[in-house]
Structures are given as structure tokens and as C-alpha cells.
Design a protein around this motif. Sequence first.
Motif, short mmCIF file in Angstrom:
data_model
loop_
_atom_site.label_atom_id
_atom_site.label_comp_id
_atom_site.label_asym_id
_atom_site.label_seq_id
_atom_site.Cartn_x
_atom_site.Cartn_y
_atom_site.Cartn_z
N SER A 104 -11.78 4.58 -6.16
CA SER A 104 -11.01 3.81 -5.18
C SER A 104 -11.60 2.41 -4.98
CB SER A 104 -10.97 4.55 -3.84
OG SER A 104 -10.37 5.82 -3.97
N LEU A 105 -12.92 2.32 -4.95
CA LEU A 105 -13.57 1.02 -4.81
C LEU A 105 -13.28 0.13 -6.03
CD1 LEU A 105 -16.99 2.05 -3.24
CD2 LEU A 105 -15.14 0.81 -2.11
N GLY A 106 -13.23 0.76 -7.21
CA GLY A 106 -12.86 0.01 -8.42
C GLY A 106 -11.43 -0.51 -8.34
N VAL A 107 -10.52 0.32 -7.83
CA VAL A 107 -9.13 -0.10 -7.65
C VAL A 107 -9.06 -1.24 -6.63
CG1 VAL A 107 -6.87 0.63 -6.77
CG2 VAL A 107 -8.16 2.14 -8.30
N MET A 108 -9.83 -1.12 -5.56
CA MET A 108 -9.87 -2.18 -4.54
C MET A 108 -10.32 -3.50 -5.16
SD MET A 108 -12.17 -2.34 -1.04
CE MET A 108 -13.68 -2.69 -1.98
N TRP A 109 -11.38 -3.45 -5.95
CA TRP A 109 -11.90 -4.67 -6.59
C TRP A 109 -10.87 -5.27 -7.54
CZ3 TRP A 109 -13.02 -6.11 -11.66
CH2 TRP A 109 -13.78 -7.27 -11.80
N PHE A 110 -10.15 -4.40 -8.26
CA PHE A 110 -9.12 -4.88 -9.18
C PHE A 110 -8.03 -5.65 -8.43
CE2 PHE A 110 -4.93 -4.18 -11.12
CZ PHE A 110 -5.13 -4.77 -12.36
N PHE A 111 -7.53 -5.06 -7.35
CA PHE A 111 -6.47 -5.72 -6.58
C PHE A 111 -6.98 -6.97 -5.87
CE2 PHE A 111 -4.17 -1.80 -7.25
CZ PHE A 111 -2.84 -2.20 -7.26
N ALA A 112 -8.25 -6.96 -5.49
CA ALA A 112 -8.82 -8.13 -4.81
C ALA A 112 -8.88 -9.34 -5.73
CB ALA A 112 -10.22 -7.80 -4.29
N ASN A 113 -8.90 -9.11 -7.04
CA ASN A 113 -8.97 -10.20 -8.01
C ASN A 113 -7.61 -10.78 -8.37
OD1 ASN A 113 -11.77 -10.83 -9.29
ND2 ASN A 113 -11.78 -8.62 -8.94
N ILE A 114 -6.54 -10.17 -7.87
CA ILE A 114 -5.19 -10.67 -8.18
C ILE A 114 -4.83 -11.77 -7.19
CG2 ILE A 114 -2.76 -10.05 -8.44
CD1 ILE A 114 -3.62 -7.19 -8.98
N SER A 115 -4.39 -12.90 -7.68
CA SER A 115 -4.04 -14.02 -6.81
C SER A 115 -2.74 -13.74 -6.07
CB SER A 115 -3.90 -15.31 -7.63
OG SER A 115 -2.78 -15.22 -8.50
N GLN A 116 -2.52 -14.47 -4.98
CA GLN A 116 -1.28 -14.30 -4.22
C GLN A 116 -0.07 -14.70 -5.06
OE1 GLN A 116 -0.90 -15.31 0.01
NE2 GLN A 116 -3.08 -15.82 0.01
N GLN A 117 -0.22 -15.69 -5.91
CA GLN A 117 0.89 -16.11 -6.77
C GLN A 117 1.32 -14.97 -7.69
OE1 GLN A 117 -1.89 -17.90 -6.24
NE2 GLN A 117 -0.95 -19.49 -4.95
N THR A 118 0.33 -14.27 -8.24
CA THR A 118 0.64 -13.13 -9.11
C THR A 118 1.26 -11.99 -8.31
OG1 THR A 118 -1.21 -13.71 -10.57
CG2 THR A 118 -0.34 -11.47 -10.74
N LEU A 119 0.73 -11.75 -7.11
CA LEU A 119 1.29 -10.70 -6.25
C LEU A 119 2.75 -10.98 -5.93
CD1 LEU A 119 -1.65 -10.08 -3.73
CD2 LEU A 119 -0.90 -8.56 -5.58
N MET A 120 3.07 -12.24 -5.67
CA MET A 120 4.45 -12.59 -5.36
C MET A 120 5.36 -12.37 -6.57
SD MET A 120 4.41 -15.85 -2.74
CE MET A 120 2.99 -16.76 -3.35
N ARG A 121 4.83 -12.64 -7.76
CA ARG A 121 5.64 -12.40 -8.97
C ARG A 121 5.83 -10.91 -9.23
NH1 ARG A 121 2.57 -16.87 -11.07
NH2 ARG A 121 1.09 -15.43 -12.04
N LEU A 122 4.88 -10.10 -8.79
CA LEU A 122 4.96 -8.65 -9.03
C LEU A 122 5.76 -7.91 -7.96
CD1 LEU A 122 1.26 -7.89 -10.07
CD2 LEU A 122 3.27 -7.94 -11.57
N ALA A 123 6.01 -8.55 -6.82
CA ALA A 123 6.62 -7.87 -5.68
C ALA A 123 7.98 -7.26 -6.02
CB ALA A 123 6.75 -8.83 -4.50
N LEU A 124 8.90 -8.08 -6.55
CA LEU A 124 10.24 -7.59 -6.86
C LEU A 124 10.23 -6.53 -7.96
CD1 LEU A 124 13.26 -7.67 -6.38
CD2 LEU A 124 13.41 -9.65 -7.91
N PRO A 125 9.52 -6.75 -9.10
CA PRO A 125 9.47 -5.69 -10.12
C PRO A 125 8.87 -4.38 -9.60
CG PRO A 125 8.71 -7.77 -11.05
CD PRO A 125 8.87 -7.98 -9.56
N ALA A 126 7.82 -4.47 -8.78
CA ALA A 126 7.20 -3.25 -8.23
C ALA A 126 8.19 -2.50 -7.35
CB ALA A 126 5.95 -3.62 -7.44
N TYR A 127 8.95 -3.22 -6.54
CA TYR A 127 9.93 -2.58 -5.67
C TYR A 127 11.04 -1.92 -6.49
CZ TYR A 127 13.68 -2.10 -2.22
OH TYR A 127 14.69 -1.60 -1.43
#
Length: 370
Positions: free
Chosen positions: A53-76
Motif C-alpha cells: 500500500s505504501l508503494g502504491v501511495m508513493w506511485f500516485f504521489a509522483n503523478i502530477s495534477q496535469q496527468t491526473l486531470m487527463r486520467l480522470a475521464l478515462p478512469a471514470y
Amino acid sequence: MIKTIWNRIKQPIDPWLFLFTLLIFAVSAIVLFSASNRDLDKVMDKVTFMGISLGVMWFFANISQQTLMRLALPAYVVGVALLVAVALFGVTSHGATRWLNIGITRIQPSELMRIAMPLMLAWFFHHFETTLNWKHFVAAALLMVVPVGLILKQPDLGTSLLIASSGFYVLFLAGLSWRLLAVMGAAGGALAYTVTHWDLCINILQEYQCRRVATMLDPMQDPLGAGYHIIQGTIAIGSGGVLGKGWLNGTQTHLDFIPERTTDFIFAVFGEEFGLIGNGVLLVLYLLVIGRGLTIASRAPTLFGRLLAGAIALNFFTYAFVNMGMVSGILPVVGVPLPLISYGGTSMVSILATFGLLMSVGRDRKLMKG
């Protein structure tokens, strides 16, 4: 070389949130050892889940907000598609169709929506930030209703409530009208009245869900059946008193009166052995996590970051409140684990993934300041 690697690892990590998480993990290992009757293998499994879980946390912490915004619609979209696939081709177990067989394993798509829902709604409001009006709130509500309805149909009341709450928090933080909040409050009151009356409840919920509500209101009507969980949970917490009976000394726990004592009802074990003071310490740790999350939200440089971080922090509160409420007998038993404390990996991974999103928001603020 080692210093460079260490700096790379710690760069996206929020030290306060990380510290509070580790402290809760320490509490989890201690109480799980007792709840599992000193089963060291189960504790080591928990430690393994913690590491993953800590590894998953670190992975997501490294994703920029710009990338998160691009992933939001596909993930949904993927999440909703998987929920539709569950409704059509899902695997049924114990009367619920919540899993999808993908060959090598089974997955529970509703877990993806715990992340995709706040991501999608935060992106939606950020996208329409300059032209926001009541129509956007209606559209956002529809985006929320679709996956929640599919999950409720499985049926999975606990997860549907958690995902609905994460969506509601985004709407609230985006500036939902107080008039609409008043209407929703009135609707919620009407719904509460409905579900507490059997003849009305049976028309809108599954029979077993109505039975859970009836059991919450009067567990003694079936003390050895549906009311057993609530009765034993409240006895255990009450018998702990102020100081508790001491670690490994809980009688309700070690005489096997508490059901699901390593998962959904582990709070009863903790309350019996560590008492009111122990419960207070755990509540403080949870409040520190929530407070840190809200601090990150308040300092976020974008509307997307503020909505996402705020919803994650408040939804963590919902996790803890629902579990403690159902174990204490003030809420129906809906199968929600105590966050980061209960045994099991899926819930822990999804929660730490959202903590990673929190850290991503905080990290982007530091980069913009630099």
C-alpha cells in the motif's frame, strides 16, 4: 548515490501525513495480533499489505495534477463500463454480484470508483470553473448517480454510500447552494423516516438492508441472529471502560463472542482492550490525518486540487465514522472496514492510493512555489 535515491523517494512524500499513517499502522498491528488470537502469520500478512500500500501511495504521489486531470475521464468511463460488465457477467457470491472474472483473478470494479469518482467530479468542476452554474451541479449529480446506482444494485450498500459521499463532498466544496443543501437535508430526513418503517423500507431497499436498519433500532428483537453483531460490539466497547482490560486481555474477544473481529468489528476489540482513552488516541490520529488532508486542500493552487484533496480527506472521515457507528450500534451494519486498522488488503490499497493523490496535490504546490 544512496543519498540521491533517498531524495528521489522522499521528494513527493508529505512527512506529516506519512507519519500519521505509520502511527495508525502501528496501532493496527498491535490490535490485530490480539484480535487474531496471536496469529503472527496474519500480522505479517498485514505488514506485507502495508508495504504494498505504501508503494502504491508513493506511485500516485509522483503523478502530477496535469496527468491526473487527463486520467480522470478515462478512469471514470472504464469504471462505469466495468460496473455494467459486473451487472451483466459478474460473479455472484453470498448473494451479491460484485466481482468480475478476468481469467487470472477476480476484480471488484467498485474499488476503482472510490478513486475515479472524486477525480472525475473534481476535473469536471475545474473544466467549467469560469462558467459554473446550477446546470453543472445537476450534471455532476447525474455523473455520481450512475455508478452509485450500479453498485447499489449489486447489492453493496456500504460501498455505494462511501462513493456517494465522496461525490457529495466534491459538490459541496465546489459551492453547492445552501438552498439545495436544505432540500437534500429534508430529502435525507424523509428517507431516514422511510427506512425506519418496515412497510415503507421494503419498497425501496432490499429486504436484508431493511432488516439491518430494524436490527440497529432494536437489536434485542433477534439477539442470537441479526442483532448479535451489534449487541456483542456494544458489550465489548462498554466493558472496556475508561482504561480498557489491557492488551490481549479482552474477554469478549478471546472467548469468541465478537464476530468478524479482525475485519469489520476490530474496533470492538480495540475498545475493549484499550478503553475510552485508547479510543480517544485513535480518534486523534484519524483527526490528524483528516486535518492534514484539509490543510493540503486549502493550500492547493488549483480548483481541481482543492476539490480532490478536500473530498479525499472528508471521505476518510466517512470511512471511520461509518465503521465506528455500526460497531457502536448507532448505524446499520453495512460491512465497512475500519480504515487502515481492519485486516485486508483491498481497502488499504485504495485508501493509500487516495493518500498518494493528496500528496500529489501537495507536491504540485511546492513545485509551483519553487
